[in-house]
Design an enzyme around this catalytic site. Sequence first.
Site, short mmCIF file in Angstrom:
data_model
loop_
_atom_site.label_atom_id
_atom_site.label_comp_id
_atom_site.label_asym_id
_atom_site.label_seq_id
_atom_site.Cartn_x
_atom_site.Cartn_y
_atom_site.Cartn_z
CE LYS A 40 43.73 -68.62 21.79
NZ LYS A 40 42.53 -68.80 22.61
CG ASP A 81 42.11 -71.97 24.10
OD1 ASP A 81 41.22 -72.82 23.90
OD2 ASP A 81 41.87 -70.76 24.30
CD GLU A 97 41.51 -71.98 27.58
OE1 GLU A 97 40.74 -71.04 27.26
OE2 GLU A 97 42.67 -71.80 27.99
CD GLU A 124 37.00 -69.33 26.29
OE1 GLU A 124 36.69 -68.63 25.31
OE2 GLU A 124 38.18 -69.59 26.60
CG ASP A 151 34.07 -64.30 30.71
OD1 ASP A 151 33.45 -63.34 31.19
OD2 ASP A 151 34.76 -64.21 29.67
CG HIS A 193 37.71 -66.43 28.77
ND1 HIS A 193 36.68 -65.60 28.35
CD2 HIS A 193 38.50 -66.59 27.69
CE1 HIS A 193 36.83 -65.31 27.08
NE2 HIS A 193 37.93 -65.88 26.65
#
Length: 361
Positions: A168, A196, A222, A248, A271, A298
């Site tokens: 992250k 992400d 992401e 996602e 997703d 995701h």
Amino acid sequence: MPVITHAEAYLVDLAVETVRTDALQTFIKQETIFVRLSTDDGGAGLGYAYTIGTGGTAVLALLRDTLLDRLPGQDPRRVEAIWRDLFLTTKATTVGAITSLALAAVDTALWDWRCRDAGQPLWLLAGGAKDRIPLYDTEGGWLHLSTEELVAGATASREAGWTGIKMKVGRTPAQDAERLGAVRAAVGPDFDVMLDANQSLTAADAIRRARLLEPYDPFWFEEPLPAEDVAGHEQVARATSIPVATGESMYAPGQFAEYLRRGAAGVVQVDVARIGGITPWLKVAHLAEAANVPVCPHFLMELHVSLCCAVPNSRYLEHIPQLRAITRSEIPIVDGQALAPSGPGLGIDWDHDAIDDRRVA
């Protein structure tokens, strides 16, 4: 022809298996919404959707108040017709998360029934493109972890034979660059590191950050921006060589079509729960294939392993185990790749006693 005779929905709460934080939120718990249906020939199907802590009872109410009553008497083989009927019934609340999650719980139950009726696993019935898919690990990359912990997690994943991890971002730009640099130095150049931002940035912030992070060769960037900002994602995609990954937080195939048309998504992360089930998931995957864009879904690895193996343009499966408390077995992993389930149905070995013990509604 077989006919649906009964359908029920219930809610199960699952504690998270590890602390999970990103730039905007903490994963509180998994609210798991199940739908079980049965048919007059003795068949049954079990499907599910989820939230990460809120809204589960709203999904459950939509199912019980509106959707489930439309299922008895219908032919469970006609998944497209049933999906469309339920979608039109809820037209006033689409496109939206609550409705898509409710549709997904029903649709995955129908596909489970369909696969069991055919005696085939989902990955074969839905396409059968491959029998395994590479994994990348997210569990060692959460935002609250120290740089040393990130490095240790990435190194452990590499030593286990996996080919990628996700970390992250969302601290200061300099801190994000320092953390990524440390991970890259530890794992070397031939290991994929996904980033992400969890929709936490503006386009200007994302472009600036991408320039700082680009020298460390991230595999993708992401959700740099809120999902509704298609123009911003297009701007970021044009400004960096890092592929932009998103999807996602999208709830309709048309949203993906717009991203792909504008070159705003280099990786599609559809997703299955949030898009409304397996039926629309496959449409998005094939739409991405037509645009020569890979699919890397995701979360929900226990279900997505089968969908990844169904389509040819899947590239990675995200490893976040979350169902171990209510399943009897796990996805087999060989040399960093998840193997497609062999049994009929969705391929998830549910522990029904454990599920019943955790029912909350």
